[in-house]
Design an enzyme around this catalytic site. Structure first.
Site, PDB file in Angstrom:
ATOM      1  N   CYS A   1      -2.225  -5.420   2.164  1.00  0.00           N
ATOM      2  CA  CYS A   1      -0.832  -5.018   2.017  1.00  0.00           C
ATOM      3  C   CYS A   1      -0.025  -5.834   3.010  1.00  0.00           C
ATOM      4  CB  CYS A   1      -0.723  -3.524   2.359  1.00  0.00           C
ATOM      5  SG  CYS A   1       0.945  -2.871   2.331  1.00  0.00           S
TER       6      CYS A   1
ATOM      7  N   LYS B   1      -6.577   0.441   4.472  1.00  0.00           N
ATOM      8  CA  LYS B   1      -5.386  -0.307   4.032  1.00  0.00           C
ATOM      9  C   LYS B   1      -5.010  -1.222   5.194  1.00  0.00           C
ATOM     10  CE  LYS B   1      -0.603   0.517   2.493  1.00  0.00           C
ATOM     11  NZ  LYS B   1       0.345   1.599   2.160  1.00  0.00           N
ATOM     12  N   TRP B   2      -5.049  -2.537   4.948  1.00  0.00           N
ATOM     13  CA  TRP B   2      -4.812  -3.534   5.995  1.00  0.00           C
ATOM     14  C   TRP B   2      -3.411  -4.104   5.795  1.00  0.00           C
ATOM     15  CZ3 TRP B   2      -9.029  -6.441   8.785  1.00  0.00           C
ATOM     16  CH2 TRP B   2      -8.498  -7.454   9.597  1.00  0.00           C
ATOM     17  N   ASP B   3      -2.523  -3.753   6.708  1.00  0.00           N
ATOM     18  CA  ASP B   3      -1.114  -4.109   6.519  1.00  0.00           C
ATOM     19  C   ASP B   3      -0.717  -5.282   7.409  1.00  0.00           C
ATOM     20  OD1 ASP B   3       1.448  -3.849   5.474  1.00  0.00           O
ATOM     21  OD2 ASP B   3       1.468  -1.669   5.707  1.00  0.00           O
TER      22      ASP B   3
ATOM     23  N   ASP C   1       6.281  -2.304  -2.272  1.00  0.00           N
ATOM     24  CA  ASP C   1       6.748  -0.996  -1.811  1.00  0.00           C
ATOM     25  C   ASP C   1       7.683  -0.365  -2.832  1.00  0.00           C
ATOM     26  OD1 ASP C   1       5.320  -0.883   0.501  1.00  0.00           O
ATOM     27  OD2 ASP C   1       6.934  -1.573   1.800  1.00  0.00           O
TER      28      ASP C   1
ATOM     29  N   ASP D   1      -1.726   7.071   5.947  1.00  0.00           N
ATOM     30  CA  ASP D   1      -1.034   5.793   6.179  1.00  0.00           C
ATOM     31  C   ASP D   1      -0.596   5.689   7.633  1.00  0.00           C
ATOM     32  OD1 ASP D   1       1.165   3.576   5.582  1.00  0.00           O
ATOM     33  OD2 ASP D   1       0.007   3.788   3.742  1.00  0.00           O
ATOM     34  N   ASP D   2       0.357   4.848   7.891  1.00  0.00           N
ATOM     35  CA  ASP D   2       0.887   4.536   9.226  1.00  0.00           C
ATOM     36  C   ASP D   2       1.275   5.804   9.990  1.00  0.00           C
ATOM     37  OD1 ASP D   2       2.050   3.282  11.332  1.00  0.00           O
ATOM     38  OD2 ASP D   2       3.595   2.234  10.186  1.00  0.00           O
TER      39      ASP D   2
ATOM     40  N   ARG E   1      10.950  -5.642  12.722  1.00  0.00           N
ATOM     41  CA  ARG E   1      10.460  -4.252  12.619  1.00  0.00           C
ATOM     42  C   ARG E   1       9.931  -3.768  13.987  1.00  0.00           C
ATOM     43  NH1 ARG E   1       5.916  -0.789   9.340  1.00  0.00           N
ATOM     44  NH2 ARG E   1       7.332   0.736   8.503  1.00  0.00           N
TER      45      ARG E   1
ATOM     46  N   ASN F   1       3.181  -6.494   8.649  1.00  0.00           N
ATOM     47  CA  ASN F   1       4.587  -6.197   8.368  1.00  0.00           C
ATOM     48  C   ASN F   1       5.621  -7.064   9.066  1.00  0.00           C
ATOM     49  OD1 ASN F   1       4.515  -4.158   6.389  1.00  0.00           O
ATOM     50  ND2 ASN F   1       3.776  -2.712   7.906  1.00  0.00           N
TER      51      ASN F   1
END
Ligand code: GLA
Length: 723
Positions: free
Chosen positions: A526, A476-478, A548, A366-367, A443, A480
């Site tokens: 996401c 995984k295309w986020d 989440d 992930d990130d 963020r 935020n």
């Protein structure tokens, strides 16, 4: 089946269970004559008569004293400024500066199959699955043409609608409002159901009675968003899960949207769904066109459950694309909840080793793998590997994971930029901003202006480099944050209000590059959990991270709400080390979704490992039933304080998997659970007890489940197979 009765000048759009009927009235006004349960004939002009005396409703001057006004007539596609004082689906400002708009019927065509909508994501259909009607309308004064496109998924039961506007006049115009669908219903006796939420609490069910005036939902966040999903249903007062008239609408769009219902004094309801007109103005030079997103409409008289199943089947068959539409998806473990940004190659490999032992198929990093990102304050936009965390780079890590026999997946947030990034230092004007105003931060990040071709080129080149050089099988295309101070440095002032739509079309372009260049990659969308969970995203990613919040009890309301229109196979759901319930219930809840893990497998006890191995087996055992079966919501969490339950039934009705979760201790209470969707004449064996029951008994008499899963957080599955 779509038919045109030339004598009566009536279109009839039939699906398996619904009829949608449009009439061409005098002087070519298009009227909505009926939408509801399937009917055989079209003797409906009587139904469209309205009294116009009560509200000074204006008339077409050629109509003498006839009791007709666009203000009260059931307009098929309501226009602004020409006598219809209700909420408008369409409004165009012309070169004289006024917004009087008046579309009338010109011609039509009916054909098999479904058109694609250019760059706009939409449903698709083979020639034998759908029929399409295109009604061409024109505004005589401006020459603006609007083609109303209706596709009937004849066997499935849904209708997809969109509008293509072309400026056929000599002067430029500006589109102020262009909704995808408008439905005028001769009743105001409805409740409205919508899906509201926030981060970690997405898609809760809201039900409210319709009152006079305009009510509804919208987003102006730049994305569909957490707060409201682009879905609404109007339900007749007696409707519930299993019975009653329900109109569902879901917009295939990820940008700013509005869905609203207006009830007028006389007791009618107009429902419109489309792009939010706030912050929207689209300039059309002569011969230029604008294609709206698609709205999917479902009518059923069999309640919300059947509405959901119609949406689910449509999305499984006619929306989701690519390899993983039908191929089994890999069972993945994601490191985010366990490590956050605190990981290195060895830690990830230890996850992969354990995951392999437990029977999983893929590790998702992930990130935090790129730039110098060790927390959320930097590096978005710098899509090159952080060699301090991953010495030897991605190649070395992926080889170690692949050598264990596991696939490898990776996280991106392509539409974002950190102020602390190489990309921002090189191109400060590439983030979304407007002149002379501070840029709000969220963020610690800004949004990249992907409405710009040069920005997209840069991001795509970086992604392409990673994806073409390494064996990456999942992305995984986020996304935020939401968009504020919206504007683009490359648009002229007169076109700034095109920004939001251009932005989301830029996102679609990037996603299209990804899926067409790398068709074997599984993409999971996401957005801070489930903040961009909409049907348009499903055109690029067959699954979307639902929230989440992985606490299984909290997940129940999220998954029940999401299931109103999205099928189980689209809901990203993982077993995590969350606070409440044991692993059994975590697994049972995550099974109602893509299923995967999001925890440190090194920390599992031996007993938990044994359970996880069992769950992996169950994932395979029930995969087809859950991914391709029919969902029946048996007890919704809002309806019962103690237990909730749902089931999947295979299309041939030979298998059913029932899951019951106890939300609050209920020892002593009698719970008889009546199943749904079974064949009443088949006999089903309960795998655990060996008991045999008819479908009729299970659905009418029910099972006594009082002593099952008695304690808070416990759950149980009942697997039934027909002999
Ligand atoms: C979002 C996602 C999480 C995770 C983090 C990483 O919040 O929903 O699953 O990917 O971003 O920053």
């Amino acid at each position: 089946m779509i038919a045109f009765d030339e004598k009566q000048r009536i279109f009839k759009i039939d699906t398996r269970q619904s009829s949608y009927i449009i009439g061409i009235y005098r002087e070519n006004y298009l009227l909505n004559l009926y939408y509801g349960a399937k009917i055989p004939d079209t003797n409906l002009w009587q139904r469209a008569k309205r009294s116009k005396s009560a509200s000074f409703s204006p008339s077409n001057p050629n109509f003498d004293n006839e009791d007709f006004s666009t203000d009260v007539a059931p307009m098929e596609y309501s226009c602004n400024g020409s006598g219809d004082f209700g909420v408008s689906a369409f409004s165009v400002r012309n070169s004289d500066g006024n917004s009087v708009t008046d579309l009338r019927y010109v011609s039509h065509k009916i054909y098999k199959g479904k058109p694609d909508l250019g760059a706009m994501p939409c449903t698709y259909a083979a020639a034998d699955e759908a029929d399409t009607l295109e009604i061409t309308t024109v505004d005589k004064v401006t020459g603006v043409e609007a083609v109303l496109i209706y596709t009937a998924f004849t066997k499935n039961g849904a209708i997809a609608r969109s509008v293509k506007v072309t400026n056929k006049g000599k002067n430029p115009v500006d589109i102020e409002r262009v909704f995808s669908a408008c439905v005028d219903l001769p009743s105001a006796d409805f409740d409205m159901i919508t899906l509201y939420g926030r981060h970690a609490k997405e898609r809760c069910v809201e039900k409210r009675p319709l009152g006079r005036g305009v009510q509804g939902i919208f987003s102006k966040r730049g994305v569909s968003g957490h707060s409201e999903n682009p879905f609404a249903a109007l339900t007749e007062k007696n409707a519930d899960e299993d019975k009653g008239g329900v109109y569902g609408v879901n917009l295939v769009y990820s940008g700013n949207f509005e869905i609203c219902a207006e009830c007028d004094y006389s007791g009618t309801t107009r429902l419109i769904a489309g792009i939010n007109p706030t912050d929207f103005l689209w300039h059309l030079e002569p011969e230029e066109s604008f294609q709206t997103p698609e709205a999917v409409l479902v009518y059923t008289d069999k309640g919300l459950g059947e509405m959901s199943r119609i949406f689910h089947r449509l999305y499984l068959n006619n929306l989701i694309r690519g390899r993983y539409k039908s191929e089994k998806r890999p069972l993945l473990i994601n490191n985010w909840e366990a490590t956050s940004f605190d990981f290195d190659a060895d830690k990830l490999v230890s996850f992969a080793e354990r995951a392999k032992e437990l029977g999983m198929d893929m590790l998702v990093m992930d990130d935090g793998w790129f730039g110098k990102r060790n927390d959320d304050t930097s590096s978005l936009g710098d899509w090159y590997v952080n060699e301090e965390k991953l010495p030897g780079g991605l190649g070395a890590l992926i080889k170690r994971v692949n050598d264990l026999g596991l696939k490898f997946g990776i996280w991106f947030e392509p539409e974002m930029i950190s102020p602390d990034s190489e990309l921002y230092r090189a191109h400060p004007d590439w983030c979304v901003h407007v002149p002379n105003r501070d840029k709000s931060i969220s963020r610690h990040q800004y949004v990249l202006d992907v409405s710009r071709e040069d920005v997209r080129e840069n991001i795509w080149a970086q992604m392409y480099h990673i994806l073409s050089n390494y064996n990456i099988e999942y992305v995984k295309w986020d996304f935020n944050r939401n968009i504020s101070e919206a504007g683009s440095a490359v648009l002229p002032p007169s076109r700034q209000k095109e920004f939001f739509h251009r932005f989301i079309m830029g996102t679609y372009d990037l996603m299209n590059r990804l899926t067409s260049t790398f068709p074997d990659i599984l993409v999971e969308n996401c957005s801070g959990g489930g903040g961009r969970f909409d049907p348009a995203m499903l055109c690029y990613s067959p699954q979307i991270w639902a929230s989440d919040n992985t606490d299984p009890i909290e997940r129940l309301t999220i998954q029940f709400g999401t299931s109103l229109c999205y099928p189980a196979s689209t809901m990203g759901a993982h077993v995590s080390a969350s606070r409440r319930t044991g692993y059994e219930t975590k697994g049972n809840v995550a099974l109602w979704g893509t299923f995967g893990y999001e925890l440190d497998p090194n920390k599992l006890t031996e007993d938990e490992k044994t359970l996880v191995k069992e769950q992996v087996k169950e994932y395979h055992k029930y995969y087809d039933l859950i991914h391709y079966g029919d969902l029946y919501r048996l007890i919704c969490p809002e309806e019962n304080a103690y237990k909730c339950a749902w089931s999947f039934v295979s299309p041939d009705k030979n298998q059913a998997l029932v899951t019951i979760v106890t939300m609050r201790e209920d020892i002593g209470l009698l719970h008889i659970l009546k199943l749904k969707g079974l064949d009443p004449d088949k006999f089903y064996t309960d795998e655990a007890s060996g008991e045999v029951y008819s479908g009729g008994l299970l659905m009418n008499a029910g099972l006594n489940v009082s002593r099952m899963a008695e304690k808070t957080g416990e759950s149980v599955k009942i697997f039934l197979t027909a002999n």
